[in-house]
Design a protein around this motif. Structure first.
Motif, PDB file in Angstrom:
ATOM      1  N   THR A 170       0.808  -1.222   0.000  1.00  0.00           N
ATOM      2  CA  THR A 170       0.000   0.000   0.000  1.00  0.00           C
ATOM      3  C   THR A 170       0.843   1.275   0.000  1.00  0.00           C
ATOM      4  N   PRO A 171       1.885   1.393   0.836  1.00  0.00           N
ATOM      5  CA  PRO A 171       2.665   2.635   0.792  1.00  0.00           C
ATOM      6  C   PRO A 171       3.437   2.812  -0.519  1.00  0.00           C
ATOM      7  N   ILE A 172       3.788   1.697  -1.164  1.00  0.00           N
ATOM      8  CA  ILE A 172       4.590   1.784  -2.393  1.00  0.00           C
ATOM      9  C   ILE A 172       3.732   2.171  -3.587  1.00  0.00           C
ATOM     10  N   TYR A 173       2.539   1.564  -3.712  1.00  0.00           N
ATOM     11  CA  TYR A 173       1.741   1.753  -4.924  1.00  0.00           C
ATOM     12  C   TYR A 173       0.509   2.634  -4.749  1.00  0.00           C
ATOM     13  N   ARG A 174       0.201   3.067  -3.537  1.00  0.00           N
ATOM     14  CA  ARG A 174      -0.891   4.015  -3.306  1.00  0.00           C
ATOM     15  C   ARG A 174      -2.148   3.628  -4.097  1.00  0.00           C
ATOM     16  N   PHE A 175      -2.741   2.506  -3.754  1.00  0.00           N
ATOM     17  CA  PHE A 175      -3.900   1.974  -4.474  1.00  0.00           C
ATOM     18  C   PHE A 175      -5.075   2.941  -4.479  1.00  0.00           C
ATOM     19  N   LYS A 176      -5.709   3.016  -5.616  1.00  0.00           N
ATOM     20  CA  LYS A 176      -7.023   3.657  -5.691  1.00  0.00           C
ATOM     21  C   LYS A 176      -7.963   2.559  -6.181  1.00  0.00           C
ATOM     22  N   VAL A 177      -8.970   2.238  -5.386  1.00  0.00           N
ATOM     23  CA  VAL A 177      -9.914   1.182  -5.753  1.00  0.00           C
ATOM     24  C   VAL A 177     -11.228   1.840  -6.145  1.00  0.00           C
ATOM     25  N   VAL A 178     -11.713   1.481  -7.327  1.00  0.00           N
ATOM     26  CA  VAL A 178     -12.956   2.039  -7.862  1.00  0.00           C
ATOM     27  C   VAL A 178     -13.953   0.893  -8.050  1.00  0.00           C
ATOM     28  N   GLY A 179     -15.202   1.117  -7.652  1.00  0.00           N
ATOM     29  CA  GLY A 179     -16.261   0.154  -7.934  1.00  0.00           C
ATOM     30  C   GLY A 179     -16.312  -1.045  -7.011  1.00  0.00           C
ATOM     31  N   ARG A 180     -15.681  -0.965  -5.849  1.00  0.00           N
ATOM     32  CA  ARG A 180     -15.709  -2.106  -4.924  1.00  0.00           C
ATOM     33  C   ARG A 180     -17.148  -2.500  -4.578  1.00  0.00           C
ATOM     34  N   GLU A 181     -18.045  -1.517  -4.604  1.00  0.00           N
ATOM     35  CA  GLU A 181     -19.459  -1.797  -4.302  1.00  0.00           C
ATOM     36  C   GLU A 181     -20.102  -2.716  -5.343  1.00  0.00           C
ATOM     37  N   ASN A 182     -19.474  -2.864  -6.515  1.00  0.00           N
ATOM     38  CA  ASN A 182     -20.001  -3.757  -7.560  1.00  0.00           C
ATOM     39  C   ASN A 182     -19.735  -5.231  -7.255  1.00  0.00           C
ATOM     40  N   PHE A 183     -18.893  -5.483  -6.280  1.00  0.00           N
ATOM     41  CA  PHE A 183     -18.506  -6.855  -5.946  1.00  0.00           C
ATOM     42  C   PHE A 183     -19.584  -7.468  -5.061  1.00  0.00           C
ATOM     43  N   PRO A 184     -20.249  -8.543  -5.518  1.00  0.00           N
ATOM     44  CA  PRO A 184     -21.321  -9.148  -4.711  1.00  0.00           C
ATOM     45  C   PRO A 184     -20.837  -9.584  -3.329  1.00  0.00           C
ATOM     46  N   LYS A 185     -21.678  -9.339  -2.328  1.00  0.00           N
ATOM     47  CA  LYS A 185     -21.320  -9.693  -0.951  1.00  0.00           C
ATOM     48  C   LYS A 185     -21.482 -11.180  -0.677  1.00  0.00           C
ATOM     49  N   GLU A 186     -22.257 -11.860  -1.512  1.00  0.00           N
ATOM     50  CA  GLU A 186     -22.457 -13.301  -1.306  1.00  0.00           C
ATOM     51  C   GLU A 186     -22.686 -13.984  -2.639  1.00  0.00           C
ATOM     52  N   GLY A 187     -22.671 -15.316  -2.605  1.00  0.00           N
ATOM     53  CA  GLY A 187     -22.855 -16.111  -3.815  1.00  0.00           C
ATOM     54  C   GLY A 187     -21.530 -16.322  -4.537  1.00  0.00           C
ATOM     55  N   GLY A 188     -21.543 -17.244  -5.474  1.00  0.00           N
ATOM     56  CA  GLY A 188     -20.349 -17.521  -6.266  1.00  0.00           C
ATOM     57  C   GLY A 188     -19.998 -16.337  -7.149  1.00  0.00           C
ATOM     58  N   VAL A 189     -18.698 -16.039  -7.247  1.00  0.00           N
ATOM     59  CA  VAL A 189     -18.228 -14.928  -8.077  1.00  0.00           C
ATOM     60  C   VAL A 189     -17.040 -15.388  -8.901  1.00  0.00           C
ATOM     61  N   LEU A 190     -17.129 -15.147 -10.201  1.00  0.00           N
ATOM     62  CA  LEU A 190     -16.007 -15.367 -11.109  1.00  0.00           C
ATOM     63  C   LEU A 190     -15.406 -13.989 -11.377  1.00  0.00           C
ATOM     64  N   LEU A 191     -14.239 -13.737 -10.811  1.00  0.00           N
ATOM     65  CA  LEU A 191     -13.569 -12.443 -10.926  1.00  0.00           C
ATOM     66  C   LEU A 191     -12.529 -12.546 -12.032  1.00  0.00           C
ATOM     67  N   CYS A 192     -12.704 -11.757 -13.092  1.00  0.00           N
ATOM     68  CA  CYS A 192     -11.817 -11.827 -14.254  1.00  0.00           C
ATOM     69  C   CYS A 192     -11.093 -10.498 -14.437  1.00  0.00           C
ATOM     70  N   ALA A 193      -9.755 -10.538 -14.397  1.00  0.00           N
ATOM     71  CA  ALA A 193      -8.956  -9.318 -14.476  1.00  0.00           C
ATOM     72  C   ALA A 193      -7.894  -9.423 -15.570  1.00  0.00           C
ATOM     73  N   ASN A 194      -7.443  -8.262 -16.031  1.00  0.00           N
ATOM     74  CA  ASN A 194      -6.297  -8.231 -16.939  1.00  0.00           C
ATOM     75  C   ASN A 194      -5.037  -8.564 -16.145  1.00  0.00           C
ATOM     76  N   HIS A 195      -3.957  -8.867 -16.857  1.00  0.00           N
ATOM     77  CA  HIS A 195      -2.752  -9.353 -16.173  1.00  0.00           C
ATOM     78  C   HIS A 195      -1.534  -8.592 -16.685  1.00  0.00           C
ATOM     79  N   ILE A 196      -0.995  -7.659 -15.846  1.00  0.00           N
ATOM     80  CA  ILE A 196       0.139  -6.841 -16.277  1.00  0.00           C
ATOM     81  C   ILE A 196       1.394  -7.053 -15.428  1.00  0.00           C
ATOM     82  N   SER A 197       1.259  -7.767 -14.294  1.00  0.00           N
ATOM     83  CA  SER A 197       2.405  -7.918 -13.398  1.00  0.00           C
ATOM     84  C   SER A 197       2.258  -9.176 -12.540  1.00  0.00           C
ATOM     85  N   LEU A 198       3.395  -9.660 -12.045  1.00  0.00           N
ATOM     86  CA  LEU A 198       3.377 -10.768 -11.083  1.00  0.00           C
ATOM     87  C   LEU A 198       2.663 -10.357  -9.798  1.00  0.00           C
TER      88      LEU A 198
END
Length: 193
Positions: free
Chosen positions: A16-44
């Motif tokens: 967190t101190p190194i990359y200073r995250f800004k998270v947008v749209g966390r409210e879109n993440f369902p609080k329950e039930g199965g979730v398939l989270l699909c993201a782009n991949h730019i780094s290890l």
């Protein structure tokens, strides 16, 4: 405290101190039930960053080779990762993934299958579409918008769940479903870059 919770706290303190995250749209993440989270991949660092910013614990599919490394083979299962053989249809990984989703948990995938060397989104593999069509899970697109540079802001954007009912009803192919997922990820990148 389990290893996943400990790891999340450790990653928070270190990254967190190194990359200073800004998270947008966390409210879109369902609080329950199965979730398939699909993201782009730019780094290890994408798996810990996405795992850190997601609202719920995430089980990541990771390349089988990592599970052969002495230290990682003990740690990865404890942080909810499960192996996949790349370049072929891995029935065991597909079964494991469907089981996780059926148990109302979260799977994290990087549909490109490998990191993008230039940061641009590449074609997604059919696995994401397979899970989206064969489960009732909510499909949440995610964009990690970098680059990963010290003390620069790194943005993680969660989109609204992608409606999959029509594709499921018309028995779309896994490739078609993956294309839809990738287009949603690209829209997040374009709108938040």
């Amino acid at each position: 405290m389990n290893l996943y919770s400990f790891g999340k706290k450790l990653v928070t303190v270190v990254l967190t101190p190194i990359y200073r995250f800004k998270v947008v749209g966390r409210e879109n993440f369902p609080k329950e039930g199965g979730v398939l989270l699909c993201a782009n991949h730019i780094s290890l660092l994408d798996p810990p960053v996405v795992g850190l910013t997601a609202r719920r614990p995430v089980s990541f599919m990771a390349k089988e080779e990592l599970f052969r490394m002495p230290v990682l083979k003990k740690i990865l299962p404890k942080v909810r990762a499960f192996p996949v053989k790349r370049g072929m249809s891995d029935r065991e990984a597909l079964r494991n993934g469907l089981k996780i989703l059926k148990e109302n948990n979260v799977i994290g995938l990087f549909p490109e299958g490998t990191r993008s060397k230039d940061g641009e989104l590449k074609k997604g593999l059919a696995g994401a579409g397979f899970f989206a069509l064969r489960s009732e899970a909510a499909v949440v697109p995610c964009a990690v918008i970098g680059p990963y540079k010290r003390f620069k802001r790194l943005k993680v954007v969660y989109g609204k769940p992608i409606p999959m009912e029509e594709l499921r009803a018309k028995r779309a192919s896994a490739d078609e479903a993956t294309e839809v997922i990738m287009s949603h990820i690209q829209n997040l990148i374009d709108n938040h870059r």
